[in-house]
Design a protein around this motif. Structure first.
Motif, mmCIF file in Angstrom:
data_model
loop_
_atom_site.group_PDB
_atom_site.id
_atom_site.type_symbol
_atom_site.label_atom_id
_atom_site.label_comp_id
_atom_site.label_asym_id
_atom_site.label_seq_id
_atom_site.Cartn_x
_atom_site.Cartn_y
_atom_site.Cartn_z
ATOM 1 N N ASP A 2 -7.510 39.630 32.967
ATOM 2 C CA ASP A 2 -8.813 39.023 33.222
ATOM 3 C C ASP A 2 -9.902 40.075 32.998
ATOM 4 N N ARG A 3 -10.570 39.975 31.870
ATOM 5 C CA ARG A 3 -11.594 40.971 31.524
ATOM 6 C C ARG A 3 -12.770 40.950 32.485
ATOM 7 N N LEU A 62 -10.264 50.144 46.059
ATOM 8 C CA LEU A 62 -8.956 50.341 45.438
ATOM 9 C C LEU A 62 -8.284 49.012 45.118
ATOM 10 N N ASP A 63 -8.464 48.008 45.977
ATOM 11 C CA ASP A 63 -7.860 46.708 45.711
ATOM 12 C C ASP A 63 -8.452 46.071 44.461
ATOM 13 N N LEU A 64 -9.744 46.199 44.268
ATOM 14 C CA LEU A 64 -10.351 45.631 43.063
ATOM 15 C C LEU A 64 -9.864 46.375 41.811
ATOM 16 N N LEU A 65 -9.735 47.687 41.899
ATOM 17 C CA LEU A 65 -9.185 48.444 40.770
ATOM 18 C C LEU A 65 -7.739 48.039 40.491
ATOM 19 N N ARG A 66 -6.981 47.742 41.551
ATOM 20 C CA ARG A 66 -5.601 47.274 41.376
ATOM 21 C C ARG A 66 -5.573 45.892 40.733
ATOM 22 N N GLN A 67 -6.436 44.992 41.198
ATOM 23 C CA GLN A 67 -6.513 43.644 40.612
ATOM 24 C C GLN A 67 -6.860 43.708 39.132
ATOM 25 N N ALA A 68 -7.700 44.674 38.769
ATOM 26 C CA ALA A 68 -8.096 44.842 37.365
ATOM 27 C C ALA A 68 -6.990 45.495 36.542
ATOM 28 N N ILE A 71 -5.283 50.674 38.307
ATOM 29 C CA ILE A 71 -4.442 51.560 39.113
ATOM 30 C C ILE A 71 -3.210 50.786 39.581
ATOM 31 N N THR A 72 -2.178 51.541 39.890
ATOM 32 C CA THR A 72 -1.013 50.972 40.554
ATOM 33 C C THR A 72 -1.003 51.528 41.976
ATOM 34 N N VAL A 73 -0.484 50.740 42.891
ATOM 35 C CA VAL A 73 -0.393 51.155 44.286
ATOM 36 C C VAL A 73 1.051 50.969 44.716
ATOM 37 N N ARG A 74 1.604 52.028 45.302
ATOM 38 C CA ARG A 74 2.958 51.894 45.828
ATOM 39 C C ARG A 74 3.030 52.508 47.215
ATOM 40 N N ARG A 75 3.837 51.859 48.025
ATOM 41 C CA ARG A 75 3.988 52.301 49.414
ATOM 42 C C ARG A 75 5.190 53.224 49.523
ATOM 43 N N HIS A 76 5.036 54.212 50.370
ATOM 44 C CA HIS A 76 6.127 55.108 50.710
ATOM 45 C C HIS A 76 5.974 55.432 52.184
#
Length: 104
Positions: A2-3, A62-68, A71-76
């Motif tokens: 989604d551009r 960060l969530d908006l960057l992830r939706q775009a 970025i990737t987000v991973r939990r540890h």
């Protein structure tokens, strides 16, 4: 992809700063002890500190960057780590370049 979400994600100084900081995580987040910032990503808490904002504010950016897809987000364990997705960023730049040339 989604551009319009990607355009919205980049229409913010804090989000642009996040992408800039994450471009060189070893330089900007070398003090991260929980994981290698280059290999694993950068803890959201450190990103919030670098921006000088509260963690919920950073999380929204960060969530908006992830939706775009930028970025990737991973939990540890109890932390979330962010890393740039260079392929998506490159594809967006290519798309934008082609689009602007076609309409210019």
């Amino acid at each position: 992809m989604d551009r319009s979400t990607q355009i919205k994600a980049l229409a913010s100084e804090p989000r642009m700063k996040i992408l800039s900081l994450l471009a060189e995580p070893g330089t900007h987040f070398g003090e991260q002890w929980s994981a290698d910032p280059v290999e694993f990503g950068v803890c959201m808490t450190l990103i919030a500190d670098a921006l000088g904002v509260a963690q919920p504010t950073a999380s929204r950016h960060l969530d908006l960057l992830r939706q775009a897809g930028f970025i990737t987000v991973r939990r540890h364990q109890k932390w979330s780590y962010c890393k740039r997705d260079e392929a998506v960023i490159g594809a967006y730049i290519d798309w934008l370049t082609r689009h602007l040339k076609a309409t210019a």
